[in-house]
Design a protein around this motif. Structure first.
Motif, PDB file in Angstrom:
ATOM      1  N   SER A 141       0.809  -1.227   0.000  1.00  0.00           N
ATOM      2  CA  SER A 141       0.000   0.000   0.000  1.00  0.00           C
ATOM      3  C   SER A 141       0.838   1.272   0.000  1.00  0.00           C
ATOM      4  CB  SER A 141      -0.949   0.004   1.196  1.00  0.00           C
ATOM      5  OG  SER A 141      -0.214  -0.082   2.394  1.00  0.00           O
ATOM      6  N   THR A 142       2.087   1.200   0.451  1.00  0.00           N
ATOM      7  CA  THR A 142       2.934   2.390   0.519  1.00  0.00           C
ATOM      8  C   THR A 142       3.714   2.549  -0.779  1.00  0.00           C
ATOM      9  OG1 THR A 142       3.200   2.040   2.882  1.00  0.00           O
ATOM     10  CG2 THR A 142       4.755   3.541   1.820  1.00  0.00           C
ATOM     11  N   ILE A 143       3.404   3.615  -1.511  1.00  0.00           N
ATOM     12  CA  ILE A 143       4.100   3.897  -2.766  1.00  0.00           C
ATOM     13  C   ILE A 143       5.040   5.067  -2.513  1.00  0.00           C
ATOM     14  CG2 ILE A 143       3.822   4.581  -5.173  1.00  0.00           C
ATOM     15  CD1 ILE A 143       1.051   3.191  -5.010  1.00  0.00           C
ATOM     16  N   SER A 144       6.337   4.820  -2.649  1.00  0.00           N
ATOM     17  CA  SER A 144       7.354   5.817  -2.308  1.00  0.00           C
ATOM     18  C   SER A 144       7.499   6.864  -3.411  1.00  0.00           C
ATOM     19  CB  SER A 144       8.706   5.137  -2.076  1.00  0.00           C
ATOM     20  OG  SER A 144       9.241   4.674  -3.309  1.00  0.00           O
ATOM     21  N   GLU A 145       8.218   7.920  -3.088  1.00  0.00           N
ATOM     22  CA  GLU A 145       8.525   8.946  -4.094  1.00  0.00           C
ATOM     23  C   GLU A 145       9.358   8.351  -5.225  1.00  0.00           C
ATOM     24  OE1 GLU A 145       7.401  12.076  -4.551  1.00  0.00           O
ATOM     25  OE2 GLU A 145       6.040  11.474  -2.944  1.00  0.00           O
ATOM     26  N   ASN A 146      10.257   7.428  -4.891  1.00  0.00           N
ATOM     27  CA  ASN A 146      11.062   6.786  -5.922  1.00  0.00           C
ATOM     28  C   ASN A 146      10.185   5.937  -6.848  1.00  0.00           C
ATOM     29  OD1 ASN A 146      13.660   6.302  -7.152  1.00  0.00           O
ATOM     30  ND2 ASN A 146      13.521   4.213  -6.344  1.00  0.00           N
ATOM     31  N   ASP A 147       9.201   5.223  -6.274  1.00  0.00           N
ATOM     32  CA  ASP A 147       8.255   4.469  -7.103  1.00  0.00           C
ATOM     33  C   ASP A 147       7.542   5.405  -8.074  1.00  0.00           C
ATOM     34  OD1 ASP A 147       8.734   1.987  -5.811  1.00  0.00           O
ATOM     35  OD2 ASP A 147       7.262   2.463  -4.252  1.00  0.00           O
ATOM     36  N   ARG A 148       7.092   6.545  -7.563  1.00  0.00           N
ATOM     37  CA  ARG A 148       6.376   7.522  -8.394  1.00  0.00           C
ATOM     38  C   ARG A 148       7.287   8.123  -9.472  1.00  0.00           C
ATOM     39  NH1 ARG A 148       1.380   8.437  -6.340  1.00  0.00           N
ATOM     40  NH2 ARG A 148       1.058   7.850  -4.164  1.00  0.00           N
ATOM     41  N   ARG A 149       8.560   8.322  -9.120  1.00  0.00           N
ATOM     42  CA  ARG A 149       9.531   8.862 -10.083  1.00  0.00           C
ATOM     43  C   ARG A 149       9.741   7.875 -11.229  1.00  0.00           C
ATOM     44  NH1 ARG A 149      14.687   8.074 -11.323  1.00  0.00           N
ATOM     45  NH2 ARG A 149      14.968   6.544  -9.675  1.00  0.00           N
ATOM     46  N   ILE A 150       9.965   6.598 -10.880  1.00  0.00           N
ATOM     47  CA  ILE A 150      10.162   5.555 -11.892  1.00  0.00           C
ATOM     48  C   ILE A 150       8.915   5.436 -12.766  1.00  0.00           C
ATOM     49  CG2 ILE A 150      10.440   3.062 -12.230  1.00  0.00           C
ATOM     50  CD1 ILE A 150      12.175   3.068  -9.658  1.00  0.00           C
ATOM     51  N   LEU A 151       7.748   5.418 -12.131  1.00  0.00           N
ATOM     52  CA  LEU A 151       6.497   5.327 -12.873  1.00  0.00           C
ATOM     53  C   LEU A 151       6.343   6.518 -13.820  1.00  0.00           C
ATOM     54  CD1 LEU A 151       3.767   4.032 -13.492  1.00  0.00           C
ATOM     55  CD2 LEU A 151       2.861   5.199 -11.454  1.00  0.00           C
ATOM     56  N   GLY A 152       6.684   7.701 -13.354  1.00  0.00           N
ATOM     57  CA  GLY A 152       6.592   8.900 -14.184  1.00  0.00           C
ATOM     58  C   GLY A 152       7.457   8.818 -15.428  1.00  0.00           C
ATOM     59  N   ILE A 153       8.655   8.275 -15.284  1.00  0.00           N
ATOM     60  CA  ILE A 153       9.550   8.111 -16.434  1.00  0.00           C
ATOM     61  C   ILE A 153       8.929   7.163 -17.454  1.00  0.00           C
ATOM     62  CG2 ILE A 153      11.782   7.150 -17.157  1.00  0.00           C
ATOM     63  CD1 ILE A 153      12.896   8.210 -14.429  1.00  0.00           C
ATOM     64  N   CYS A 154       8.394   6.051 -16.975  1.00  0.00           N
ATOM     65  CA  CYS A 154       7.795   5.068 -17.894  1.00  0.00           C
ATOM     66  C   CYS A 154       6.517   5.595 -18.526  1.00  0.00           C
ATOM     67  CB  CYS A 154       7.538   3.757 -17.156  1.00  0.00           C
ATOM     68  SG  CYS A 154       9.067   2.916 -16.663  1.00  0.00           S
ATOM     69  N   LYS A 155       5.700   6.309 -17.751  1.00  0.00           N
ATOM     70  CA  LYS A 155       4.475   6.889 -18.319  1.00  0.00           C
ATOM     71  C   LYS A 155       4.803   7.872 -19.429  1.00  0.00           C
ATOM     72  CE  LYS A 155       1.462   8.501 -15.432  1.00  0.00           C
ATOM     73  NZ  LYS A 155       0.799   9.060 -14.238  1.00  0.00           N
ATOM     74  N   GLU A 156       5.791   8.706 -19.201  1.00  0.00           N
ATOM     75  CA  GLU A 156       6.177   9.695 -20.207  1.00  0.00           C
ATOM     76  C   GLU A 156       6.740   9.009 -21.454  1.00  0.00           C
ATOM     77  OE1 GLU A 156       6.493  13.196 -22.127  1.00  0.00           O
ATOM     78  OE2 GLU A 156       5.484  12.865 -20.213  1.00  0.00           O
ATOM     79  N   SER A 157       7.542   7.963 -21.259  1.00  0.00           N
ATOM     80  CA  SER A 157       8.180   7.274 -22.384  1.00  0.00           C
ATOM     81  C   SER A 157       7.203   6.470 -23.229  1.00  0.00           C
ATOM     82  CB  SER A 157       9.271   6.333 -21.871  1.00  0.00           C
ATOM     83  OG  SER A 157      10.282   7.064 -21.228  1.00  0.00           O
ATOM     84  N   HIS A 158       6.112   5.987 -22.633  1.00  0.00           N
ATOM     85  CA  HIS A 158       5.242   5.048 -23.342  1.00  0.00           C
ATOM     86  C   HIS A 158       3.781   5.468 -23.381  1.00  0.00           C
ATOM     87  CE1 HIS A 158       8.658   2.456 -23.671  1.00  0.00           C
ATOM     88  NE2 HIS A 158       8.879   2.619 -22.387  1.00  0.00           N
ATOM     89  N   LYS A 159       3.511   6.738 -23.153  1.00  0.00           N
ATOM     90  CA  LYS A 159       2.113   7.199 -23.134  1.00  0.00           C
ATOM     91  C   LYS A 159       1.425   7.008 -24.480  1.00  0.00           C
ATOM     92  CE  LYS A 159       3.441  12.011 -23.820  1.00  0.00           C
ATOM     93  NZ  LYS A 159       3.555  13.291 -23.142  1.00  0.00           N
ATOM     94  N   GLN A 160       2.159   7.129 -25.570  1.00  0.00           N
ATOM     95  CA  GLN A 160       1.531   6.942 -26.887  1.00  0.00           C
ATOM     96  C   GLN A 160       1.105   5.500 -27.112  1.00  0.00           C
ATOM     97  OE1 GLN A 160       4.430   8.675 -29.561  1.00  0.00           O
ATOM     98  NE2 GLN A 160       3.115  10.468 -29.817  1.00  0.00           N
ATOM     99  N   GLN A 161       1.917   4.541 -26.649  1.00  0.00           N
ATOM    100  CA  GLN A 161       1.575   3.130 -26.822  1.00  0.00           C
ATOM    101  C   GLN A 161       0.389   2.735 -25.944  1.00  0.00           C
ATOM    102  OE1 GLN A 161       4.760   4.133 -26.167  1.00  0.00           O
ATOM    103  NE2 GLN A 161       6.161   3.087 -27.553  1.00  0.00           N
ATOM    104  N   VAL A 162       0.139   3.469 -24.863  1.00  0.00           N
ATOM    105  CA  VAL A 162      -0.896   3.061 -23.910  1.00  0.00           C
ATOM    106  C   VAL A 162      -2.124   3.934 -23.981  1.00  0.00           C
ATOM    107  CG1 VAL A 162      -1.393   2.636 -21.479  1.00  0.00           C
ATOM    108  CG2 VAL A 162       0.884   2.183 -22.368  1.00  0.00           C
ATOM    109  N   TRP A 163      -1.996   5.193 -23.640  1.00  0.00           N
ATOM    110  CA  TRP A 163      -3.158   6.058 -23.461  1.00  0.00           C
ATOM    111  C   TRP A 163      -3.697   6.628 -24.768  1.00  0.00           C
ATOM    112  CZ3 TRP A 163      -3.418   4.037 -19.108  1.00  0.00           C
ATOM    113  CH2 TRP A 163      -2.475   4.154 -18.100  1.00  0.00           C
ATOM    114  N   GLU A 164      -2.835   6.779 -25.769  1.00  0.00           N
ATOM    115  CA  GLU A 164      -3.274   7.474 -26.993  1.00  0.00           C
ATOM    116  C   GLU A 164      -3.630   6.517 -28.113  1.00  0.00           C
ATOM    117  OE1 GLU A 164      -0.268  10.421 -27.805  1.00  0.00           O
ATOM    118  OE2 GLU A 164      -0.444  11.236 -25.778  1.00  0.00           O
ATOM    119  N   LYS A 165      -4.002   5.309 -27.795  1.00  0.00           N
ATOM    120  CA  LYS A 165      -4.409   4.339 -28.822  1.00  0.00           C
ATOM    121  C   LYS A 165      -5.861   4.532 -29.170  1.00  0.00           C
ATOM    122  CE  LYS A 165      -1.251   0.520 -28.467  1.00  0.00           C
ATOM    123  NZ  LYS A 165      -1.092  -0.881 -28.260  1.00  0.00           N
TER     124      LYS A 165
END
Length: 165
Positions: A141-165
């Motif tokens: 249940s505890t999501i750290s700032e580092n988890d959010r940072r890593i997730l942010g990098i991946c979301k930015e890198s792959h948003k077209q493959q996921v959200w913009e389909k």
């Protein structure tokens, strides 16, 4: 994890020791037909570690949001695999990582307890299909700032493959 041991000593005592050290997790594969020239040295012992007894919390499916799962129920344990991801309309984007190590981004879809993913190699950009059974991991249940940072990098890198389909 499956480890294969070749019994080099050829003795039944070695097999008995391995069986005593790992009851219930061991199977012995003997050849179906043994020629007179073969001996016990060619027999293979296979040891399988039992799966993590993770709780069945994913059976109801996941709603939209950010999730963290791990091989351990405690966050940031060294040598334990974790993955953080964001779910939107059964689509996911996230990352696999080991604490204090590299991470690999992924994107894909979810169907109740399974993530069907494309994993992107951090170093060469190659892509590989991968499936994750959430029931084999612990939700954290505890999501750290580092988890959010890593997730942010991946979301930015792959948003077209996921959200913009």
């Amino acid at each position: 994890m499956v480890l294969t041991y070749l019994i080099l000593t050829g003795s039944l005592e070695a097999i008995a020791i391995v069986l005593a050290l790992s009851p219930g997790n061991l199977s012995i594969a003997f050849p179906a037909h043994r020629s007179q020239d073969s001996d016990i040295k060619s027999d293979i012992l296979i040891w399988q570690s039992p799966p993590n007894p993770a709780p069945d919390t994913a059976s109801t499916g996941l709603g939209e949001g950010i999730y963290l799962y791990g091989q351990s129920s405690n966050p940031d344990e060294i040598k334990q695999e974790y993955f953080v991801f964001e779910m939107r309309q059964s689509k996911v984007v996230g990352a696999f990582y080991l604490p204090r190590s590299a991470f690999y981004c992924f994107y894909g879809t979810s169907d109740r307890t399974q993530l069907n993913l494309t994993v992107v190699d951090t170093y060469d950009g190659s892509r590989s299909p991968y499936s994750v059974n959430l029931e084999q991991y612990y939700p954290i249940s505890t999501i750290s700032e580092n988890d959010r940072r890593i997730l942010g990098i991946c979301k930015e890198s792959h948003k077209q493959q996921v959200w913009e389909k």
